[in-house]
Design an enzyme around this catalytic site. Structure first.
Site, short mmCIF file in Angstrom:
data_model
loop_
_atom_site.label_atom_id
_atom_site.label_comp_id
_atom_site.label_asym_id
_atom_site.label_seq_id
_atom_site.Cartn_x
_atom_site.Cartn_y
_atom_site.Cartn_z
N LYS A 1 0.84 -1.21 0.00
CA LYS A 1 0.00 0.00 0.00
C LYS A 1 0.86 1.25 0.00
O LYS A 1 1.58 1.52 0.96
CB LYS A 1 -0.91 0.05 1.22
CG LYS A 1 -1.94 1.19 1.08
CD LYS A 1 -2.76 1.43 2.33
CE LYS A 1 -2.19 2.50 3.23
NZ LYS A 1 -2.12 3.84 2.64
N GLY B 1 7.13 3.97 8.51
CA GLY B 1 6.25 5.08 8.86
C GLY B 1 6.53 5.55 10.27
O GLY B 1 7.64 5.39 10.78
N SER B 2 5.50 6.10 10.90
CA SER B 2 5.72 6.71 12.21
C SER B 2 5.82 5.65 13.30
O SER B 2 5.28 4.55 13.18
CB SER B 2 4.58 7.67 12.54
OG SER B 2 3.42 6.92 12.88
N THR B 3 6.52 6.00 14.36
CA THR B 3 6.69 5.09 15.49
C THR B 3 5.33 4.75 16.10
O THR B 3 5.07 3.60 16.48
CB THR B 3 7.64 5.71 16.53
OG1 THR B 3 8.95 5.76 15.94
CG2 THR B 3 7.70 4.89 17.80
N GLU B 4 4.43 5.73 16.16
CA GLU B 4 3.11 5.48 16.78
C GLU B 4 2.32 4.41 16.03
O GLU B 4 1.81 3.46 16.62
CB GLU B 4 2.30 6.79 16.83
CG GLU B 4 2.61 7.62 18.06
CD GLU B 4 2.94 6.78 19.29
OE1 GLU B 4 4.10 6.86 19.75
OE2 GLU B 4 2.07 6.02 19.79
N GLY C 1 3.52 2.25 13.94
CA GLY C 1 4.31 1.01 14.03
C GLY C 1 4.01 0.25 15.31
O GLY C 1 3.86 -0.97 15.31
N GLU D 1 10.43 0.05 10.12
CA GLU D 1 11.34 1.18 9.89
C GLU D 1 10.60 2.42 10.32
O GLU D 1 9.72 2.89 9.62
CB GLU D 1 11.72 1.28 8.41
CG GLU D 1 12.37 0.04 7.83
CD GLU D 1 13.83 -0.09 8.19
OE1 GLU D 1 14.35 0.77 8.94
OE2 GLU D 1 14.46 -1.06 7.73
N CYS E 1 13.28 9.94 7.52
CA CYS E 1 13.27 9.38 8.87
C CYS E 1 14.68 9.41 9.50
O CYS E 1 14.81 9.52 10.70
CB CYS E 1 12.73 7.96 8.85
SG CYS E 1 13.48 6.92 7.61
N GLU F 1 10.33 13.88 16.71
CA GLU F 1 10.62 13.94 15.28
C GLU F 1 9.73 14.98 14.62
O GLU F 1 8.51 14.90 14.70
CB GLU F 1 10.39 12.57 14.64
CG GLU F 1 10.75 12.54 13.18
CD GLU F 1 10.58 11.16 12.56
OE1 GLU F 1 9.62 10.46 12.91
OE2 GLU F 1 11.43 10.78 11.72
#
Lengths: 487, 290
Positions: free
Chosen positions: A192, A244-247, A249, A266, A300, A398
């Protein structure tokens, strides 16, 4: 709280516009690429895709829902047996075709990427597209050598069906990073692209079709959060690879906690660039600029924290601001442009919010760059924040934009401690002419990638990925392959 | 009966420094077809031709080794693209000179192209597979990486004139060496056709050189030439002894492949193929902020 603009009025840069003239044809509508065919979403829903530099409408793409994702996973499952049992060298030759086709159509892909993402054409032309082709070329060559990639010398097999979710900052390159190793190892994929940047991935789908890939091996579904959720929560995958974002993830990792599936994450970063007093200062300034302003800082692994040894802090800041004052901002399609558009209104708002927080916390905000800001589109000047303390929000979170924090250190130990003082651990940079110190510091930094006297270097043959809350798993190189092999 | 057109008889020339010179000696010898008829003339390489080729290889090797592995891989891939386009011609050459069936000739051509693709992929992976970091008990960052040997002499197998031929020098080329290949004495035609694809595949002049001639005459010069750093040879025991004995003077790396080597074996695609064509360099680098 003040806004300072660097002094040199003399630096007047008169360039004639040098616009890239090529315009690829873009269909008015794009379907989902499932089982070798482009099909509309079952719901019939579509999303508008715009050019973030002009806010002009580019095209419409199908918005996938749960049942579309299910169909894609089923197609991938059905294709897995044939694909993974195909003679490895033949699988490789198909991937070599993709690499060659991408090279041949590089200009078309570059322009499309810049139109859809807002990044300067010189970056899509010189980095995104050639690196994507290289990723396919490199991994094509692994197909018949997988037994040499693992310890033990046995023939490893694929993980299976892979769901892959990628971000909007390097749309085609991220697709290549995900698809090339997965396919080389005999996996099948449901990918996606990001909601705002689906166009190059969809064109890549055409290329897979034209290269005679068996249907179902690669499926590309466009959509928003609903499609992303459907991919990550489906019952039919063996692996999820997410960038993508840590959240987000963290949510995926939790959601998969009870299942025997593999994960690659990542995630975000807050990369430090350590500039020691013995560094080659002009090169270090150039590297610092590249490290944070490349792709408008929407990277990132961006070097968003500049840690400068105290004895050279003043001169370094003066040189940095001087260099920043010559960054050309404007039309991403102009070959001279250094700073293009931010990818979306939402991201611009987020960045502006952080700059506001910085002001409130007492940072000195230096907004630089040359060029008229276009009336439409999403623009953010290259920004340096002086007087930032390690506890400030902008030093910890970030920002994902062209904003860099300037901080100082006195000793090597302090430099290492400050660099590591973050939950992230993706990238770091070291500038010093003393190589013994360089390797000592590199050893002590908790980051998955450490650049010495350079920054933002990438290669298909070089593993990339994070430590700590920047995620786990690697992409590229031998270690990147292991993520897609059952061994 | 219609009057038939006279065909043009070709003299196949040597391939040195990207050009096709006749032999320095002016000698030629016949190329026979499978029934013993004369197909064409071949230039007979002399010791002097070998020296010319070594000089060319030596000049070309440093920049070939310095090219990025990715670029070397792309050039070798391009070579595969070129020979794919000449597959029919190569298969015909195999049929005419070896007497192989159409099916077997085609299979050998396909295998040779696929092996070329395989090594295109090795160029930027051999470092990851053959090299490593070493955990030494001191504050040093220590790593071992493969690099090229330099100029290599290659004695191609007498049989398997296409698959054996490409398999024996591809690893050397991918690893950044420059090569001088002595083609099969009796079956050199596929090798000569391959050489004709070299200039159009962007292989730099001097990196690949091809000689045709008599093995007995040239074996000793290959072995004793001081500027040849190593030899990879598909030869019998007696010839292997000559290469090792004469090569000892400058400590040539001599890799002998059995002259009955199975070139269709998968081990020919693997990292063992780099034996004798790479050197290993270990670098110690201090880690200290003192």
């Amino acid at each position: 709280m003040s806004t300072a603009t660097p002094s040199p009025k003399a630096a007047k840069w008169d360039y004639a516009p040098a616009p890239e003239s090529f315009r690829p044809e873009i269909n008015a509508d794009h379907g989902l690429y499932i089982d070798g065919k482009f099909v509309p979403a079952k719901s019939g829903r579509t999303m508008n895709v715009i050019n973030p530099a002009t806010e002009e409408h580019l095209t419409r793409v199908a918005e996938a829902g749960k049942s579309d994702v299910d169909k894609a996973y089923k197609a991938a499952r059905k294709a897995l047996r044939g694909w993974s049992r195909m003679k490895a060298g033949e699988r490789g030759k198909l991937l070599f075709r993709v690499a060659r086709k991408l090279q041949e159509r590089a200009r078309e892909f570059s322009v499309l990427e810049t139109l859809n993402n807002g990044k300067p054409i010189k970056e899509s032309r010189d980095a995104d597209i050639p690196e994507s082709a290289k990723h396919f070329f490199y991994h094509a060559g692994w197909c018949d050598k997988l037994r040499y990639a693992v310890a033990g010398g046995h023939e490893p097999g694929p993980v299976g069906v892979c769901g892959q979710i990628i971000p909007w900052n390097f749309p085609l390159m991220m697709a290549a990073w995900k698809l090339a190793p997965a396919l080389a190892c005999g996996n099948t994929c449901v990918l996606k692209p990001a909601e705002t940047t689906p166009l190059t991935a969809l064109r890549l789908a055409e290329l897979f079709r034209d290269c005679d890939f068996p249907p179902g091996v690669v499926n590309i579904v466009t959509g928003g959060p609903e499609a992303g959720k459907a991919i990550a929560q489906h019952e039919g995958f063996d692996k999820i690879a997410f960038t993508g974002s840590t959240e987000v993830g963290r949510g995926i990792v939790k959601g998969c906690a009870g299942r025997p599936v593999r994960l690659t994450m990542e995630l975000g970063g807050k990369g430090a660039q350590l500039i020691f007093a013995d560094a080659a200062i002009d090169q270090a300034v150039e590297s610092a600029v590249l490290g944070i302003f490349y792709n408008q800082g929407q990277v990132c692994c961006a070097g968003s924290r500049l840690l400068v040894e105290e004895s050279i802090a003043d001169i370094f800041q003066a040189k940095l601001l001087h260099r920043m004052a010559s960054l050309r901002m404007g039309d991403p399609m102009d070959k001279n442009t250094d700073i293009g558009a931010i990818n979306s209104a939402a991201q611009l708002k987020r960045i502006a919010g952080y700059v506001k927080i910085a002001r409130n916390e007492g940072a000195v905000v230096h907004e630089c760059g040359v060029g008229e800001i276009p009336k439409k589109g999403f623009w953010c000047k290259p920004t340096a924040l002086g007087g930032v303390q390690p506890a400030h929000v902008v030093a910890r979170e970030e920002i994902f934009g062209p904003v860099v924090c300037l901080m100082t250190f006195r000793t090597v130990d302090e430099a290492v401690a400050r660099a590591n003082d973050t939950p992230f651990g993706l990238s770091a940079g070291i500038w010093t002419e003393k190589s013994a110190k360089m390797f000592d510091v590199a050893r002590r930094l908790r980051a998955g990638v450490v650049w010495c006297n350079g920054f933002n270097l990438f290669d298909a043959a070089s593993p990339f990925g994070g430590m700590k809350e920047s995620g786990f798993g690697r992409e590229g190189g031998r270690q990147g392959l292991l993520e897609y092999l059952a061994h | 009966m219609t009057e038939s057109r006279l065909t043009v008889l070709k003299t196949h020339k040597l391939f040195i420094k990207g050009a096709f010179p006749r032999g320095e000696s002016g000698r030629t010898h016949p190329l026979h077809d499978k029934d013993g008829g004369v197909l064409a003339q071949l230039c007979t390489a002399s010791r002097k031709d070998l020296r010319e080729a070594v000089e060319a290889a030596k000049a070309a090797q440093p920049s070939w080794a310095a090219a990025t592995p990715y670029l070397r891989g792309q050039i070798v891939y391009r070579l595969a693209e070129m020979i794919e386009g000449r597959a029919d011609e190569l298969a015909a050459a195999l049929r005419e000179t070896t007497g192989a069936s159409a099916k077997n000739a085609r299979a050998e051509v396909d295998a040779a192209i696929d092996r070329t693709i395989c090594f295109a992929g090795w160029a930027d992976k051999m470092g990851s597979v053959l090299g490593n970091q070493n955990s030494v008990a001191a504050p040093y960052w220590n790593f071992t990486a493969p690099e090229s040997v330099g100029v290599l002499g290659i004695i191609a197998p007498e049989e398997a004139p296409l698959l054996g031929f490409v398999s024996i020098w591809l690893p050397a080329l991918c690893a950044g060496n420059a090569v001088i290949v002595l083609a099969s004495e009796s079956l050199p035609l596929p090798a000569l056709l391959m050489a004709e694809s070299m200039p159009s595949s962007d292989v730099p002049a001097g990196v690949f050189n091809l000689l045709t001639g008599f093995r007995d005459e040239l074996l000793k010069p290959f072995a004793s030439h001081r500027e040849i750093d190593g030899v990879v040879a598909a030869v019998n025991n007696a010839q292997a002894t000559v290469l090792r004995e004469q090569g000892a003077d400058n400590f040539k790396r001599v890799r002998i492949l059995d002259d009955r080597h199975d070139w269709s074996s998968a081990t020919c695609d693997g990292p063992d193929a780099f034996g004798g064509v790479v050197e290993y360099k270990t670098t110690w680098h201090p880690q200290s902020s003192e």
